[in-house]
Design a protein around this motif. Structure first.
Motif, PDB file in Angstrom:
ATOM      1  N   SER A  61       0.831  -1.201   0.000  1.00 10.20           N
ATOM      2  CA  SER A  61       0.000   0.000   0.000  1.00 10.20           C
ATOM      3  C   SER A  61       0.867   1.253   0.000  1.00 10.20           C
ATOM      4  CB  SER A  61      -0.925   0.009   1.230  1.00 10.20           C
ATOM      5  OG  SER A  61      -1.882  -1.005   1.131  1.00 10.20           O
ATOM      6  N   GLY A  62       0.634   2.092  -0.991  1.00 13.82           N
ATOM      7  CA  GLY A  62       1.291   3.392  -1.027  1.00 13.82           C
ATOM      8  C   GLY A  62       0.325   4.493  -0.658  1.00 13.82           C
ATOM      9  N   GLU A  63      -0.746   4.105  -0.004  1.00 14.46           N
ATOM     10  CA  GLU A  63      -1.834   5.027   0.324  1.00 14.46           C
ATOM     11  C   GLU A  63      -2.456   4.562   1.636  1.00 14.46           C
ATOM     12  OE1 GLU A  63      -6.032   6.369   0.154  1.00 14.46           O
ATOM     13  OE2 GLU A  63      -5.312   4.311  -0.056  1.00 14.46           O
ATOM     14  N   LEU A  64      -2.844   5.487   2.494  1.00 14.72           N
ATOM     15  CA  LEU A  64      -3.191   5.175   3.879  1.00 14.72           C
ATOM     16  C   LEU A  64      -4.476   4.364   4.016  1.00 14.72           C
ATOM     17  CD1 LEU A  64      -2.262   8.556   5.639  1.00 14.72           C
ATOM     18  CD2 LEU A  64      -0.833   6.544   5.209  1.00 14.72           C
ATOM     19  N   ILE A  65      -5.476   4.611   3.173  1.00 13.24           N
ATOM     20  CA  ILE A  65      -6.749   3.901   3.314  1.00 13.24           C
ATOM     21  C   ILE A  65      -6.586   2.429   2.941  1.00 13.24           C
ATOM     22  CG2 ILE A  65      -9.129   3.753   2.503  1.00 13.24           C
ATOM     23  CD1 ILE A  65      -9.052   6.791   2.099  1.00 13.24           C
ATOM     24  N   SER A  66      -5.902   2.148   1.825  1.00 11.51           N
ATOM     25  CA  SER A  66      -5.683   0.752   1.447  1.00 11.51           C
ATOM     26  C   SER A  66      -4.779   0.050   2.455  1.00 11.51           C
ATOM     27  CB  SER A  66      -5.080   0.668   0.040  1.00 11.51           C
ATOM     28  OG  SER A  66      -3.860   1.374  -0.037  1.00 11.51           O
ATOM     29  N   LEU A  67      -3.845   0.800   3.034  1.00 13.22           N
ATOM     30  CA  LEU A  67      -2.995   0.227   4.080  1.00 13.22           C
ATOM     31  C   LEU A  67      -3.843  -0.231   5.265  1.00 13.22           C
ATOM     32  CD1 LEU A  67       0.405   1.552   5.317  1.00 13.22           C
ATOM     33  CD2 LEU A  67      -1.394   1.186   6.987  1.00 13.22           C
ATOM     34  N   TYR A  68      -4.791   0.604   5.656  1.00 14.83           N
ATOM     35  CA  TYR A  68      -5.645   0.249   6.793  1.00 14.83           C
ATOM     36  C   TYR A  68      -6.555  -0.928   6.460  1.00 14.83           C
ATOM     37  CZ  TYR A  68      -8.579   0.816  10.897  1.00 14.83           C
ATOM     38  OH  TYR A  68      -9.259   0.586  12.080  1.00 14.83           O
ATOM     39  N   LEU A  69      -7.053  -0.990   5.239  1.00 17.07           N
ATOM     40  CA  LEU A  69      -7.890  -2.123   4.834  1.00 17.07           C
ATOM     41  C   LEU A  69      -7.097  -3.434   4.886  1.00 17.07           C
ATOM     42  CD1 LEU A  69      -9.849  -0.591   1.819  1.00 17.07           C
ATOM     43  CD2 LEU A  69     -10.769  -1.201   4.063  1.00 17.07           C
ATOM     44  N   GLY A  70      -5.852  -3.407   4.398  1.00 20.11           N
ATOM     45  CA  GLY A  70      -5.012  -4.595   4.476  1.00 20.11           C
ATOM     46  C   GLY A  70      -4.753  -5.009   5.906  1.00 20.11           C
TER      47      GLY A  70
END
Length: 476
Positions: free
Chosen positions: A119-128
């Motif tokens: 994830s290079g983006e905070l929302i997708s990082l949190y979803l993962g």
């Protein structure tokens, strides 16, 4: 949209997880052992696919980064998942229920780690992060009639929810201060406008949230009880893959979005590293349960990995990546030996390991050499990994921190050898029977042992791969 082929590994992993879930519903109960074989074969195929894409680079949908750094960790996650699946064949069959769901959750947890690492983006990082955490909550409580397993699940749910909330609050503060959720853009904004109070507070919350995921002191309180209560293969997977995923995301956020705040956050990481190495090793000494001992050992290993973050260099990131990979085989080797013993004896108490070398030389040898690798004793691979970690901080002038790490490694030798003493010098109880190890588990244990020796004697291919992947992280 043309570069969606870069998501091949993630798409195939999701398909495998959903396919295993469907098999669990369709296959008769008497044939469900085969689901484990399908899972293992699928994970092995995914490893090949990930390795074939090791040099691929690109950005998908504006915020999902495919690069050698993320792909390295995907191979690591898949290796850990494959060992866990093989380790689970007999263990899950003895449970007698929900075998399809077990392997599906294992694969979906791996998918969450992949998303987290790329994830290079905070929302997708949190979803993962949440996909990984929720599946582990279910797996930790998988023993339906075991009070300790239920306790492990409840503690992981409650403390995991708290840490996720802390991390999310930190992410929201960073977004509010920078005006973007894309990690690269956050770094550019911070470099241009400097640090605001909100950004510094958000950095502290981010550090606390990630510290929970990597079991750094004082955010480690969940791990001993969860490790003890969860099914042994799950404990092994949680201890290596979840920790590696946490470090992958931590490096991507702090090195990618907040490098200009290095002088601020490095002091916090130094404090975490010292506390984690010291407490993890000292509290492991009086443990009488092998899973609790390995839990505190795992905490101390997080302290060593934090040294690579403190170094703030290519060498430091490469050392984290190399050590994380060999840690998979070292720690999973120990947990596979513990699983083999539990399948026969139904016990995780160290005193019950007395005379194990005479009852199962293979299990005792795998446990011994895995622990020696974790301690950093040559010629095991752990020695090379710790050497690179210590060199990375010495090159930055933190000689005292390296000395502390070496002293704590010496302490770890003591409690690891307590297990060896029981296995090789203790007398097996009367009427004890040989420890039966399934052929698949034997192969996995031997492979782990060989990897530890080979990487200890000839580490160059993996160190080159890790260092090259680390260098790619800093390329525009």
């Amino acid at each position: 949209m043309a570069n969606l082929y870069l998501l091949t590994v993630e798409i195939l992993t999701a398909a495998l997880g959903l396919g295993l879930l469907a098999l669990g519903l369709l296959v008769p109960k008497s044939d469900r052992r085969g689901i484990g074989y399908v899972a293992a074969a699928g994970l092995a195929g995914l490893m090949v696919a990930a390795f074939s894409m090791r040099d691929a680079s690109g950005v998908v949908l504006g915020g999902y980064v495919i690069d050698p750094f993320g792909t390295y960790f995907k191979i690591l996650f898949l290796a850990a998942a494959l060992l866990t699946a093989v380790c689970s064949f007999d263990y899950v069959e003895k449970m007698g229920f929900n075998q399809g769901e077990y392997y599906a959750l294992l694969v979906l947890a791996t998918l969450g780690m992949m998303v987290l690492a790329s994830s290079g983006e905070l929302i997708s990082l949190y979803l993962g992060l949440e996909l990984m955490t929720i599946t582990f909550c279910i797996l930790a409580a998988y023993h339906l009639n075991d009070a300790k397993s239920a306790e492990a699940g409840i503690k992981y749910v409650l403390l995991g929810a708290m840490s996720s909330a802390i991390l999310l609050y930190g992410l929201s503060l960073v977004y509010g201060a920078s005006g973007s959720t894309v990690i690269k853009q956050i770094g550019q904004t911070v470099a241009a406008s400097g640090a605001s109070p909100a950004l510094l507070l958000g950095t502290i919350f981010l550090l606390a949230g990630f510290a929970f995921k990597v079991t750094a002191v004082p955010f480690h309180m969940w791990s001993p009880d969860v490790y003890e209560g969860a099914p042994t293969p799950v404990t092994g997977f949680l201890s290596v893959a979840s920790k590696a995923a946490g470090f992958a995301a931590l490096v991507r956020v702090f090195f990618g979005a907040l490098p200009d705040l290095h002088n601020f956050w490095v002091q916090l990481f130094i404090a975490l590293a010292v506390l984690t190495m010291v407490l993890g090793n000292l509290v492991a000494i009086p443990q009488t349960n092998i899973k609790r001992l390995l839990a505190y050992s795992s905490i101390s290993q997080a302290g060593y990995l934090l040294l690579g973050v403190v170094s703030f260099s290519v060498l430091g990131i490469g050392a984290i990546m190399y050590y994380a990979m060999l840690y998979v085989f070292g720690n999973m080797g120990a947990f596979m030996a513990a699983t083999a013993f539990y399948n026969t004896e139904g016990s995780d108490e160290i005193k019950d390991y007395a005379g194990l070398a005479r009852r199962s030389p293979l299990v005792a040898a795998v446990m011994l050499f895995s622990l020696l690798s974790l301690a950093g004793i040559p010629p095991m691979a752990g020695f090379v990994g710790k050497f690179y970690l210590f060199m990375s901080i010495i090159s930055r002038g933190y000689i005292w921190l390296a000395i502390l790490g070496i002293l704590m490694s010496m302490v770890s030798v003591y409690y690891y050898l307590l297990v060896a003493k029981a296995m090789y010098l203790g007398n097996p109880p009367e009427g004890s029977r040989p420890v039966r190890v399934a052929p698949g588990l034997q192969v996995a244990m031997v492979v782990s042992l060989l990897v530890l020796f080979i990487l200890g004697i000839y580490p160059t291919p993996l160190t080159d791969y890790a260092m090259n992947s680390a260098m790619s992280f800093f390329m525009p």
